[in-house]
Structures are given as C-alpha cells and as structure tokens.
Design a protein around this motif. Structure first.
Motif, PDB file in Angstrom:
ATOM      1  N   THR A  11       0.159  -2.197 -10.875  1.00 18.01           N
ATOM      2  CA  THR A  11       0.799  -3.312 -10.171  1.00 18.01           C
ATOM      3  C   THR A  11      -0.199  -4.465 -10.052  1.00 18.01           C
ATOM      4  O   THR A  11      -1.349  -4.265  -9.677  1.00 18.01           O
ATOM      5  CB  THR A  11       1.265  -2.868  -8.771  1.00 18.01           C
ATOM      6  OG1 THR A  11       2.181  -1.776  -8.923  1.00 18.01           O
ATOM      7  CG2 THR A  11       1.963  -3.998  -8.035  1.00 18.01           C
ATOM      8  N   GLY A  15       1.997  -8.154  -6.306  1.00 21.62           N
ATOM      9  CA  GLY A  15       3.192  -7.394  -6.663  1.00 21.62           C
ATOM     10  C   GLY A  15       3.546  -6.379  -5.596  1.00 21.62           C
ATOM     11  O   GLY A  15       2.749  -6.085  -4.699  1.00 21.62           O
ATOM     12  N   GLU A  16       4.747  -5.848  -5.697  1.00 23.91           N
ATOM     13  CA  GLU A  16       5.228  -4.882  -4.711  1.00 23.91           C
ATOM     14  C   GLU A  16       5.692  -3.592  -5.369  1.00 23.91           C
ATOM     15  O   GLU A  16       6.204  -3.603  -6.487  1.00 23.91           O
ATOM     16  CB  GLU A  16       6.399  -5.474  -3.915  1.00 23.91           C
ATOM     17  CG  GLU A  16       6.027  -6.660  -3.073  1.00 23.91           C
ATOM     18  CD  GLU A  16       7.205  -7.221  -2.300  1.00 23.91           C
ATOM     19  OE1 GLU A  16       6.954  -7.909  -1.310  1.00 23.91           O
ATOM     20  OE2 GLU A  16       8.374  -6.973  -2.684  1.00 23.91           O
ATOM     21  N   ILE A  17       5.505  -2.514  -4.645  1.00 21.02           N
ATOM     22  CA  ILE A  17       6.057  -1.207  -5.011  1.00 21.02           C
ATOM     23  C   ILE A  17       7.124  -0.928  -3.953  1.00 21.02           C
ATOM     24  O   ILE A  17       6.811  -0.832  -2.764  1.00 21.02           O
ATOM     25  CB  ILE A  17       4.975  -0.113  -5.000  1.00 21.02           C
ATOM     26  CG1 ILE A  17       3.870  -0.463  -6.000  1.00 21.02           C
ATOM     27  CG2 ILE A  17       5.593   1.252  -5.304  1.00 21.02           C
ATOM     28  CD1 ILE A  17       2.606   0.371  -5.847  1.00 21.02           C
ATOM     29  N   LYS A  79       0.401  -5.053  -3.347  1.00 24.19           N
ATOM     30  CA  LYS A  79      -0.922  -4.995  -3.985  1.00 24.19           C
ATOM     31  C   LYS A  79      -1.720  -6.196  -3.492  1.00 24.19           C
ATOM     32  O   LYS A  79      -1.320  -7.337  -3.685  1.00 24.19           O
ATOM     33  CB  LYS A  79      -0.770  -5.014  -5.502  1.00 24.19           C
ATOM     34  CG  LYS A  79      -2.066  -4.914  -6.260  1.00 24.19           C
ATOM     35  CD  LYS A  79      -2.620  -3.518  -6.214  1.00 24.19           C
ATOM     36  CE  LYS A  79      -3.874  -3.424  -7.067  1.00 24.19           C
ATOM     37  NZ  LYS A  79      -3.921  -2.293  -7.907  1.00 24.19           N
TER      38      LYS A  79
END
Length: 81
Positions: A11, A15-17, A79
């Motif tokens: 990532t 960014g995102e999870i 992140k």
C-alpha cells in the motif's frame, strides 16, 4: 490479521486498507496495537459500523447467503509511511 503486513507493504503512503465484515469474520479479529501498526507504517483510521459508502453494496456469506448490512462493520487502516 496475518495478511496485514503484506497488505501494508504493497500500500502506498496515504493509501487505505479497508475491511468489511461481521464481528465473527476471521479477517476482522486481532487488530494489532498502535505499536505494531506503527511498525507496519499504518494507523487505525476507522473501526465501527459499516461506513455509508458501502451500505448500498450486497454482502454474502461463503455459502452465498445474504448478510444483513446492519450486522457489518468496517475497519480502515491508513498507510502513513
């Protein structure tokens, strides 16, 4: 959440999870503490009821049966480095 270090690795910063599921979903259990997340370059951004942007989607069990969206939750990791 044994998949999280690899997800964090791929990532990009900012960014995102995003993980959606029920409380019994194995992918939602065992959220690392702040120290462990920091080692992966992540921070916990959201942990609560299903976010509004996902409520129009249909979710299913592995058997194909529908899941009640009222029972779903969302976890978002960001992140940071």
């Amino acid at each position: 959440m044994d998949y999280l270090p690899e997800a964090a690795r791929i990532t990009k910063k900012g960014g995102e999870i995003v993980i959606n599921g029920t409380a019994t979903n194995k992918y939602l259990s065992g959220i690392p503490n702040e120290t462990e997340l920091a080692r992966m370059g992540l921070r916990l951004k959201y942990n609560g009821p299903l976010k509004e942007e996902f409520k129009q989607l249909e979710f299913h069990k592995s058997t194909g049966a529908n899941l009640d969206s009222k029972k779903l939750k969302t976890i978002v990791f960001e992140k940071v480095k």
